[in-house]
Design a protein around this motif. Structure first.
Motif, PDB file in Angstrom:
ATOM      1  N   VAL A 149      -1.147 -12.171  -2.048  1.00 49.25           N
ATOM      2  CA  VAL A 149      -1.991 -11.134  -2.650  1.00 49.25           C
ATOM      3  C   VAL A 149      -2.936 -10.549  -1.605  1.00 49.25           C
ATOM      4  N   ALA A 150      -3.504 -11.398  -0.762  1.00 52.77           N
ATOM      5  CA  ALA A 150      -4.435 -10.925   0.273  1.00 52.77           C
ATOM      6  C   ALA A 150      -3.741  -9.985   1.250  1.00 52.77           C
ATOM      7  N   ASP A 151      -2.464 -10.212   1.509  1.00 52.87           N
ATOM      8  CA  ASP A 151      -1.723  -9.344   2.425  1.00 52.87           C
ATOM      9  C   ASP A 151      -1.332  -8.018   1.771  1.00 52.87           C
ATOM     10  N   ALA A 152      -1.016  -8.055   0.472  1.00 53.49           N
ATOM     11  CA  ALA A 152      -0.486  -6.863  -0.188  1.00 53.49           C
ATOM     12  C   ALA A 152      -1.546  -6.044  -0.905  1.00 53.49           C
ATOM     13  N   TYR A 153      -2.629  -6.696  -1.367  1.00 51.67           N
ATOM     14  CA  TYR A 153      -3.583  -6.004  -2.225  1.00 51.67           C
ATOM     15  C   TYR A 153      -4.333  -4.862  -1.531  1.00 51.67           C
ATOM     16  N   PRO A 154      -4.760  -5.010  -0.258  1.00 49.18           N
ATOM     17  CA  PRO A 154      -5.474  -3.892   0.372  1.00 49.18           C
ATOM     18  C   PRO A 154      -4.661  -2.600   0.405  1.00 49.18           C
ATOM     19  N   VAL A 155      -3.353  -2.714   0.613  1.00 48.86           N
ATOM     20  CA  VAL A 155      -2.510  -1.515   0.648  1.00 48.86           C
ATOM     21  C   VAL A 155      -2.469  -0.847  -0.722  1.00 48.86           C
ATOM     22  N   THR A 156      -2.304  -1.642  -1.772  1.00 43.07           N
ATOM     23  CA  THR A 156      -2.250  -1.087  -3.126  1.00 43.07           C
ATOM     24  C   THR A 156      -3.595  -0.498  -3.533  1.00 43.07           C
ATOM     25  N   ILE A 157      -4.691  -1.139  -3.138  1.00 42.70           N
ATOM     26  CA  ILE A 157      -6.016  -0.598  -3.451  1.00 42.70           C
ATOM     27  C   ILE A 157      -6.196   0.766  -2.797  1.00 42.70           C
ATOM     28  N   ARG A 158      -5.800   0.876  -1.525  1.00 42.96           N
ATOM     29  CA  ARG A 158      -5.898   2.179  -0.844  1.00 42.96           C
ATOM     30  C   ARG A 158      -5.036   3.219  -1.544  1.00 42.96           C
ATOM     31  N   LEU A 159      -3.817   2.833  -1.903  1.00 42.86           N
ATOM     32  CA  LEU A 159      -2.913   3.767  -2.583  1.00 42.86           C
ATOM     33  C   LEU A 159      -3.483   4.196  -3.931  1.00 42.86           C
ATOM     34  N   ALA A 160      -4.008   3.234  -4.711  1.00 40.53           N
ATOM     35  CA  ALA A 160      -4.565   3.553  -6.024  1.00 40.53           C
ATOM     36  C   ALA A 160      -5.805   4.429  -5.909  1.00 40.53           C
ATOM     37  N   LEU A 161      -6.659   4.159  -4.921  1.00 36.85           N
ATOM     38  CA  LEU A 161      -7.863   4.977  -4.740  1.00 36.85           C
ATOM     39  C   LEU A 161      -7.504   6.395  -4.303  1.00 36.85           C
ATOM     40  N   VAL A 162      -6.510   6.539  -3.422  1.00 36.88           N
ATOM     41  CA  VAL A 162      -6.061   7.877  -3.028  1.00 36.88           C
ATOM     42  C   VAL A 162      -5.528   8.624  -4.252  1.00 36.88           C
ATOM     43  N   ALA A 163      -4.726   7.946  -5.071  1.00 38.28           N
ATOM     44  CA  ALA A 163      -4.197   8.574  -6.286  1.00 38.28           C
ATOM     45  C   ALA A 163      -5.320   8.948  -7.246  1.00 38.28           C
ATOM     46  N   LEU A 164      -6.331   8.069  -7.365  1.00 36.07           N
ATOM     47  CA  LEU A 164      -7.438   8.339  -8.279  1.00 36.07           C
ATOM     48  C   LEU A 164      -8.254   9.541  -7.811  1.00 36.07           C
ATOM     49  N   VAL A 165      -8.512   9.635  -6.516  1.00 34.03           N
ATOM     50  CA  VAL A 165      -9.263  10.775  -5.977  1.00 34.03           C
ATOM     51  C   VAL A 165      -8.477  12.071  -6.182  1.00 34.03           C
ATOM     52  N   ILE A 166      -7.171  12.035  -5.924  1.00 32.91           N
ATOM     53  CA  ILE A 166      -6.346  13.230  -6.080  1.00 32.91           C
ATOM     54  C   ILE A 166      -6.332  13.691  -7.531  1.00 32.91           C
ATOM     55  N   GLU A 167      -6.118  12.753  -8.454  1.00 35.27           N
ATOM     56  CA  GLU A 167      -6.056  13.154  -9.859  1.00 35.27           C
ATOM     57  C   GLU A 167      -7.417  13.598 -10.379  1.00 35.27           C
ATOM     58  N   ALA A 168      -8.502  13.013  -9.860  1.00 42.72           N
ATOM     59  CA  ALA A 168      -9.837  13.412 -10.305  1.00 42.72           C
ATOM     60  C   ALA A 168     -10.202  14.791  -9.767  1.00 42.72           C
ATOM     61  N   VAL A 169      -9.998  15.012  -8.462  1.00 43.49           N
ATOM     62  CA  VAL A 169     -10.393  16.284  -7.848  1.00 43.49           C
ATOM     63  C   VAL A 169      -9.539  17.431  -8.383  1.00 43.49           C
ATOM     64  N   ILE A 170      -8.226  17.281  -8.316  1.00 43.15           N
ATOM     65  CA  ILE A 170      -7.340  18.370  -8.751  1.00 43.15           C
ATOM     66  C   ILE A 170      -7.363  18.508 -10.267  1.00 43.15           C
ATOM     67  N   GLY A 171      -7.302  17.396 -10.987  1.00 43.03           N
ATOM     68  CA  GLY A 171      -7.261  17.454 -12.448  1.00 43.03           C
ATOM     69  C   GLY A 171      -8.536  18.021 -13.045  1.00 43.03           C
TER      70      GLY A 171
END
Length: 308
Positions: free
Chosen positions: A91-113
């Motif tokens: 989890v420690a190896d994989a979670y930072p990548v998913t957190i970055r991906l989820a935050l990028v998706a959240l920013v994109i959907e918030a700003v554009i949406g």
């Protein structure tokens, strides 16, 4: 506010226990041999099965198994895979990548949406409104893996703007397109939700009162109308962060992102019950904490809401 937060934290305890127990029971209490296929085409030796059964407490009733597992969780121990690898390390190896991906998706959907929803909600019906409605309907109609595959082929293979597969430790730039794909469905819902909420609040009494008092359009929209209109949107965005992290399986598979989604997908294929249980338990915790944060943000957005 402090008492409210403490009360909500106490309420999260039975919810966490109930949700994680259901997850544990669904993974470990289902009929079938959890070690089937673990030793290849031949069956596993009885000594191996006995050792693994004792290690994972499979001889105990499900309730006893769960509380032993819960005791390990409270000590920060997510257990081991059948191969003896610590799940916390995976989890420690994989979670930072998913957190970055989820935050990028959240920013994109918030700003554009939110941006698209504000433009259409304030302007009313017209060409721009119809364009946003058709665009969001198109995104809602497309499965996420289709959107990802099309962007991967067009931007990656045909135009060479992006790499078809991201690197093992991708930066924010590499995750923009996968983040757009991951957040595309939610972005469409955010745009429609913001538009509808603004159009409803335009006719509210407090808006007419603010206009009658001589307040400028920017203050009426920014201070009064927008803050109240964003309450349902903030609720959706807050709970969506957990959904983005759990729903990244398809997106991570398309772009070969080595995150939680790919980890849990491989765990399901290899029937690694301990890994699946640990990751889903972590996602439940993220959901609960994000719901608490959203409830606290209500009072910031709407001055009528007070927690005593």
């Amino acid at each position: 506010m402090g008492r409210y937060v403490v009360r909500r934290l106490l309420q999260l305890i039975p919810v966490f226990i109930g949700a994680t127990f259901i997850i544990y029971a669904l993974v470990w209490a289902l009929p079938g041999d959890p070690f089937a296929g673990r030793c290849g085409d031949r069956g596993c030796p009885p000594a191996y099965i006995a050792e693994m059964t004792e290690k994972y407490n499979l001889d105990d009733p499900v309730l006893v198994q769960y509380f032993k597992y819960l005791g390990q969780l409270l000590q920060g121990d997510f257990g081991e895979t059948f191969a003896g690898v610590q799940i916390s390390q995976l989890v420690a190896d994989a979670y930072p990548v998913t957190i970055r991906l989820a935050l990028v998706a959240l920013v994109i959907e918030a700003v554009i949406g939110i941006g698209a929803g504000i433009l259409t909600g304030l302007r009313g019906r017209g060409f721009l409104d119809n364009l946003v409605l058709m665009s969001t309907l198109f995104l809602i109609s497309l499965p996420v893996f289709v959107t990802g595959f099309v962007l991967q082929v067009v931007l990656g293979t045909e135009l060479g703007i992006i790499k078809p597969s991201v690197s093992s430790d991708p930066g924010i730039g590499e995750l923009i397109v996968p983040g757009f794909v991951l957040g595309s469905l939610s972005m469409a819902y955010v745009a429609r939700m913001t538009r509808t909420s603004l159009m409803e609040n335009r006719r509210a009494d407090y808006v007419r009162t603010a206009v009658a008092k001589g307040l400028g359009p920017r203050r009426v929209v920014g201070v009064h109308m927008l803050r109240n209109s964003l309450i349902p949107v903030i609720t959706f965005l807050g709970t969506d962060l957990g959904a983005l992290m759990g729903g990244a399986i398809v997106t991570e598979g398309v772009f070969n992102v080595r995150g939680i989604g790919l980890l849990i997908y491989n765990a399901i294929l290899t029937k690694e019950g301990a890994t699946v249980t640990g990751i889903v338990t972590l996602l439940v915790l993220v959901y609960l904490l994000m719901n608490l944060l959203v409830d606290v943000l209500y009072a910031v957005l709407d001055p009528r809401i007070r927690y005593d």
